[in-house]
Design a protein around this motif. Structure first.
Motif, short mmCIF file in Angstrom:
data_model
loop_
_atom_site.label_atom_id
_atom_site.label_comp_id
_atom_site.label_asym_id
_atom_site.label_seq_id
_atom_site.Cartn_x
_atom_site.Cartn_y
_atom_site.Cartn_z
N ASP A 67 0.80 -1.24 0.00
CA ASP A 67 0.00 0.00 0.00
C ASP A 67 0.82 1.28 0.00
OD1 ASP A 67 -2.27 -1.51 -0.12
OD2 ASP A 67 -2.78 -1.31 2.01
N VAL A 68 2.09 1.19 -0.36
CA VAL A 68 2.90 2.40 -0.53
C VAL A 68 3.38 2.40 -1.98
CG1 VAL A 68 5.03 3.61 0.11
CG2 VAL A 68 3.66 2.49 1.88
N ARG A 69 3.05 3.47 -2.68
CA ARG A 69 3.49 3.62 -4.08
C ARG A 69 4.02 5.04 -4.24
NH1 ARG A 69 2.48 -0.49 -7.20
NH2 ARG A 69 3.03 0.70 -9.04
N GLU A 70 5.16 5.17 -4.88
CA GLU A 70 5.76 6.49 -5.08
C GLU A 70 6.49 6.52 -6.42
OE1 GLU A 70 5.45 9.23 -3.27
OE2 GLU A 70 4.43 8.30 -1.57
N ASP A 71 6.63 7.72 -6.97
CA ASP A 71 7.41 7.89 -8.20
C ASP A 71 8.89 7.79 -7.87
OD1 ASP A 71 5.17 8.20 -9.70
OD2 ASP A 71 5.31 10.38 -9.91
N VAL A 72 9.59 6.97 -8.65
CA VAL A 72 11.03 6.74 -8.45
C VAL A 72 11.74 7.02 -9.77
CG1 VAL A 72 12.77 4.98 -7.90
CG2 VAL A 72 10.58 4.97 -6.70
N LYS A 73 12.89 7.70 -9.69
CA LYS A 73 13.69 7.97 -10.89
C LYS A 73 14.67 6.82 -11.11
CE LYS A 73 13.90 13.06 -10.82
NZ LYS A 73 12.83 13.19 -11.79
N ARG A 74 14.71 6.33 -12.35
CA ARG A 74 15.69 5.32 -12.74
C ARG A 74 16.10 5.58 -14.19
NH1 ARG A 74 15.88 1.11 -8.96
NH2 ARG A 74 13.97 0.81 -7.77
N LYS A 75 17.27 5.09 -14.55
CA LYS A 75 17.73 5.20 -15.94
C LYS A 75 16.97 4.18 -16.79
CE LYS A 75 21.89 7.53 -15.02
NZ LYS A 75 23.28 7.76 -15.27
N PRO A 76 16.74 4.49 -18.06
CA PRO A 76 15.88 3.65 -18.89
C PRO A 76 16.54 2.40 -19.47
CG PRO A 76 16.56 5.56 -20.13
CD PRO A 76 17.11 5.74 -18.75
N GLU A 77 17.84 2.26 -19.32
CA GLU A 77 18.51 1.10 -19.92
C GLU A 77 19.49 0.50 -18.93
OE1 GLU A 77 19.99 1.08 -24.23
OE2 GLU A 77 21.85 0.99 -23.07
N VAL A 78 19.49 -0.83 -18.85
CA VAL A 78 20.38 -1.52 -17.92
C VAL A 78 21.04 -2.70 -18.62
CG1 VAL A 78 18.52 -2.98 -16.97
CG2 VAL A 78 20.53 -2.55 -15.60
N THR A 79 22.35 -2.86 -18.39
CA THR A 79 23.07 -4.04 -18.86
C THR A 79 23.45 -4.85 -17.63
OG1 THR A 79 23.90 -2.88 -20.79
CG2 THR A 79 25.08 -4.88 -20.15
N ILE A 80 23.09 -6.12 -17.65
CA ILE A 80 23.25 -6.96 -16.46
C ILE A 80 23.86 -8.30 -16.84
CG2 ILE A 80 20.84 -7.82 -16.62
CD1 ILE A 80 20.76 -7.67 -13.52
N THR A 81 24.79 -8.76 -16.01
CA THR A 81 25.36 -10.09 -16.15
C THR A 81 24.76 -10.96 -15.06
OG1 THR A 81 27.42 -9.19 -17.02
CG2 THR A 81 27.52 -11.42 -16.15
N TYR A 82 24.34 -12.16 -15.43
CA TYR A 82 23.70 -13.04 -14.45
C TYR A 82 23.81 -14.48 -14.91
CZ TYR A 82 19.76 -13.35 -17.73
OH TYR A 82 18.98 -13.58 -18.84
N LEU A 83 23.45 -15.38 -14.01
CA LEU A 83 23.33 -16.80 -14.35
C LEU A 83 21.85 -17.12 -14.45
CD1 LEU A 83 25.91 -18.18 -11.74
CD2 LEU A 83 26.31 -17.78 -14.18
N ASP A 84 21.50 -17.92 -15.47
CA ASP A 84 20.09 -18.33 -15.56
C ASP A 84 19.87 -19.57 -14.67
OD1 ASP A 84 21.03 -20.55 -16.98
OD2 ASP A 84 20.39 -19.78 -18.94
N GLU A 85 18.70 -20.15 -14.75
CA GLU A 85 18.37 -21.31 -13.89
C GLU A 85 19.28 -22.51 -14.12
OE1 GLU A 85 14.01 -22.16 -13.08
OE2 GLU A 85 13.91 -20.67 -14.69
N ASP A 86 19.86 -22.58 -15.32
CA ASP A 86 20.79 -23.68 -15.64
C ASP A 86 22.24 -23.32 -15.33
OD1 ASP A 86 18.66 -25.26 -16.64
OD2 ASP A 86 18.73 -24.12 -18.52
N PHE A 87 22.43 -22.16 -14.66
CA PHE A 87 23.74 -21.64 -14.30
C PHE A 87 24.60 -21.34 -15.54
CE2 PHE A 87 22.54 -22.05 -10.05
CZ PHE A 87 23.48 -21.37 -9.27
N LYS A 88 23.91 -20.94 -16.63
CA LYS A 88 24.62 -20.44 -17.83
C LYS A 88 24.76 -18.93 -17.66
CE LYS A 88 23.50 -23.86 -21.33
NZ LYS A 88 22.61 -24.81 -20.65
N SER A 89 25.98 -18.44 -17.93
CA SER A 89 26.25 -17.01 -17.77
C SER A 89 25.66 -16.23 -18.95
CB SER A 89 27.76 -16.78 -17.69
OG SER A 89 27.99 -15.42 -17.50
N ARG A 90 25.02 -15.12 -18.64
CA ARG A 90 24.43 -14.27 -19.68
C ARG A 90 24.71 -12.81 -19.37
NH1 ARG A 90 21.29 -17.40 -22.67
NH2 ARG A 90 20.37 -19.29 -21.80
#
Length: 196
Positions: free
Chosen positions: A110-133
Motif C-alpha cells: 500500500d505504498v506507491r511512489e514515483d522513483v527515478k531510474r535510468k531507462p537502460e540496464v546491462t546486467i550479467t547473471y546466471l540463468d536457472e541452468d547456471f549459464k552465464s548471460r
C-alpha cells in the motif's frame, strides 16, 4: 509452497545478498516456491531477501504490464511473456536520462511512489541452468529488473525518495513493520511475534 514475504523493517531487506553456487540446497524447489509466492501476491518481481534469504536470486514476470494501454504496442509485446530468473546478478551499466515511474513493493504494501531510474540496464547473471548471460534491457523491463536488483543489494525503492517524502512516509512504514496493515498474502512482520 507459498512463502511468507518479509515486511519493511526486517533486517534481511538491508543485507547485501551473497552469491550462491549451483549446488545450493533445494534450489529448484526454492525457485518454484518463489514463483508461487510472487503470483499469489500479484507481483511482477520477487527477490530472495523478500522471502527471508540473503542470497542473490530474483525473478521477474512482466506479463501483467503487457495489457497497459498507456504503453506502445512494441513495449507491450516486450513485456508479454517475459519471465526470467536472475542468479548472482551484477549490473554492468545503466544508461540514459532518468525517468519517473510509480513503483510499489510486496514488502511495503500500500505504498506507491514515483522513483527515478535510468531507462537502460546491462546486467550479467546466471540463468536457472547456471549459464552465464549478459543482456541489455530497456523501458519498463529495465525498471523492474533494477527494482529487484536493488533488493539483493539491500536497497528499497523508498531509499530513492526525497528526504521530505521519506519523512511523510515514516508513520506508514512503521505501521507496516508492526503488521498494522491488511494484506491478502502471507507476510512476516519484524516488529510482531507471529506471521500472518
Amino acid at each position: 509452497m507459498i512463502l511468507h514475504i518479509v515486511a519493511y523493517g526486517d533486517p534481511v531487506l538491508r543485507k547485501k545478498a551473497k552469491d550462491i553456487a549451483s549446488d545450493y540446497p533445494k534450489l529448484e524447489e526454492l525457485i518454484a516456491n518463489m514463483w508461487e509466492t510472487m503470483y499469489n501476491a500479484h507481483g511482477v518481481g520477487l527477490a530472495a531477501p523478500q522471502v527471508g534469504l540473503p542470497i542473490r536470486i530474483f525473478m521477474v514476470d512482466t506479463t501483467p504490464f503487457s495489457d497497459d494501454e498507456d504503453l506502445s504496442k512494441e513495449e507491450q509485446e516486450k513485456l508479454n511473456g517475459f519471465k526470467k530468473v536472475f542468479i548472482n546478478a551484477k549490473i554492468e551499466e545503466e544508461n540514459g536520462k532518468e525517468w519517473d515511474f510509480n513503483e510499489g513493493c510486496l514488502s511495503i504494501p500500500d505504498v506507491r511512489e514515483d522513483v527515478k531510474r535510468k531507462p537502460e540496464v546491462t546486467i550479467t547473471y546466471l540463468d536457472e541452468d547456471f549459464k552465464s548471460r549478459t543482456e541489455t534491457f530497456d523501458g519498463l523491463l529495465a525498471r523492474v529488473i533494477q527494482h529487484e536488483y536493488d533488493h539483493i543489494e539491500g536497497i528499497l525503492f523508498t531509499d530513492k525518495l526525497s528526504t521530505l517524502k521519506k519523512r511523510l512516509l515514516k508513520n506508514r512504514l512503521d505501521k507496516i513493520s508492526k503488521g498494522k496493515i491488511n494484506v491478502d498474502y502471507r507476510m512476516r512482520f519484524p516488529n510482531i511475534k507471529k506471521a500472518r
